[in-house]
Every structure is written in structure tokens, then in C-alpha cells.
Design a protein around this motif. Structure first.
Motif, short mmCIF file in Angstrom:
data_model
loop_
_atom_site.label_atom_id
_atom_site.label_comp_id
_atom_site.label_asym_id
_atom_site.label_seq_id
_atom_site.Cartn_x
_atom_site.Cartn_y
_atom_site.Cartn_z
N PHE A 59 0.90 -1.03 -0.11
CA PHE A 59 0.01 -0.05 0.00
C PHE A 59 0.86 1.23 0.11
O PHE A 59 0.49 2.11 -0.70
N MET A 60 1.92 1.18 0.86
CA MET A 60 2.59 2.58 0.77
C MET A 60 3.40 2.87 -0.44
O MET A 60 3.71 3.97 -0.77
N VAL A 61 3.51 1.81 -1.38
CA VAL A 61 4.18 2.16 -2.66
C VAL A 61 2.98 2.89 -3.44
O VAL A 61 3.59 3.91 -4.14
N VAL A 62 2.06 2.78 -3.30
CA VAL A 62 0.98 3.62 -4.03
C VAL A 62 0.44 4.82 -3.12
O VAL A 62 0.53 5.92 -3.68
N TRP A 63 0.75 4.80 -1.88
CA TRP A 63 0.51 6.26 -1.05
C TRP A 63 1.51 6.91 -1.38
O TRP A 63 1.39 8.06 -1.33
N ALA A 64 2.79 6.41 -1.62
CA ALA A 64 3.74 7.33 -2.02
C ALA A 64 3.60 8.29 -3.26
O ALA A 64 3.95 9.30 -3.35
N LYS A 65 3.05 7.73 -4.09
CA LYS A 65 2.49 8.23 -5.32
C LYS A 65 1.59 9.11 -5.18
O LYS A 65 1.48 10.36 -5.73
N TYR A 66 0.59 8.83 -4.53
CA TYR A 66 -0.58 9.71 -4.05
C TYR A 66 0.27 11.08 -3.40
O TYR A 66 -0.20 12.05 -3.73
N LEU A 67 1.25 10.90 -2.29
CA LEU A 67 1.64 12.11 -1.87
C LEU A 67 2.54 12.95 -2.74
O LEU A 67 2.39 14.24 -2.68
N GLU A 68 2.97 12.29 -3.87
CA GLU A 68 3.69 13.16 -4.87
C GLU A 68 2.64 14.05 -5.49
O GLU A 68 3.06 15.25 -6.11
N GLU A 69 1.35 13.69 -5.64
CA GLU A 69 0.24 14.46 -6.39
C GLU A 69 0.02 15.58 -5.63
O GLU A 69 -0.50 16.67 -6.05
N ASP A 70 0.35 15.58 -4.19
CA ASP A 70 0.00 16.72 -3.32
C ASP A 70 -1.44 17.26 -3.41
O ASP A 70 -1.95 18.24 -3.69
#
Length: 144
Positions: A59-70
Motif C-alpha cells: 500500500f505504501m508504494v501507492v501512497w507515496a505516489k499519492y503524496l507526490e500528487e499533493d
């Protein structure tokens, strides 16, 4: 993005993230040290036939991509909750892509609202491997 700028049904496809084997093993050894995640010989004898990635790490692999979107920017006050459901295992080398959708909104007070985000996460074969429901507290306009 302020609470009032959001609407139920808004969605965004996130950039894909890859489960890196070395990072997977390091995470598993520190946080989820069970043979199915850390012992390749053991994993060969399971129905999966190889190591599976820890669910939280996947999940954190995807969460990191979400955070990049701000997604919310400076209007994000805090996270409130998260619930992850796992449907299929993930493995080293898998490419995970998430679609995040606003699925509920609740006005809390004059200063903020609660926004529910649903993450549908698929692997490179288009299979739904997990779903996360996260709630975030977001600033309201004119009442900061």
C-alpha cells in the motif's frame, strides 16, 4: 484544494509504483518478519510459490505516489483514519497503480470538513489487489 472545491466522484489515476525486492525484504525484516515475506525457501513451498510483499508495504508504494500528487496542498490539516483490504497478494516486481476517488464528504464545522478517499489499487495485470479507504480533514474556505 479546499473542502468546497471537492465533490463526490472526483478521481485521479496515480502514477504506477514498483515493488522493489530489496526494499520489500528490508521492510519485511523490520516490520513484518514472517517466513512468507522473508524466507524464499519457505515461500517456494506455499501456494504462492514465491515471497509475497507485506500488505502495508504494498500500500505504501501507492501512497507515496499519492503524496507526490499533493492532492490537497496546504489545505490538508490531518489524516483521520485508514482501512486497507487486501484481495490478492503482491510480489517483488509488481507494478501497482491506484485510482483515488472522493467517495464521501462531511462538513464538520466552520473550519474544516472530512473527506473520504477510496483507493482502488491494481497490479500490472489489471487485477484489483487492494482497496484503501482513508479519511482526511480538509480546510474550508473563508474560515481558516
Amino acid at each position: 484544494m479546499y473542502f468546497e472545491d471537492l465533490s463526490i466522484g472526483m478521481s485521479k489515476t496515480l502514477q504506477p509504483g514498483i515493488i522493489d525486492k530489496d526494499k520489500m525484504l528490508a521492510f519485511a525484516k523490520e516490520y513484518d518478519n514472517v517466513p512468507l515475506h522473508t524466507d524464499e525457501e519457505y515461500a517456494l513451498g506455499t501456494r504462492f510459490g514465491k515471497l509475497i510483499a507485506p500488505g502495508v508495504m504494498s500500500f505504501m508504494v501507492v501512497w507515496a505516489k499519492y503524496l507526490e500528487e499533493d492532492y490537497f496542498g496546504e489545505e490538508l490539516i490531518a489524516g483521520a483514519s485508514t482501512k486497507i483490504e487486501w484481495f490478492k497478494p503482491t510480489f517483488a516486481g509488481d507494478e501497482l497503480t491506484g485510482v483515488v476517488t472522493v467517495t464521501n464528504m462531511t462538513e464538520r464545522n466552520a473550519y474544516n470538513g472530512l473527506v473520504e478517499l477510496t483507493f482502488d489499487i491494481k497490479n500490472q495485470n489489471g487485477e484489483l489487489v487492494m482497496r484503501d479507504i482513508t479519511e482526511a480533514v480538509i480546510k474550508r474556505k473563508n474560515n481558516q
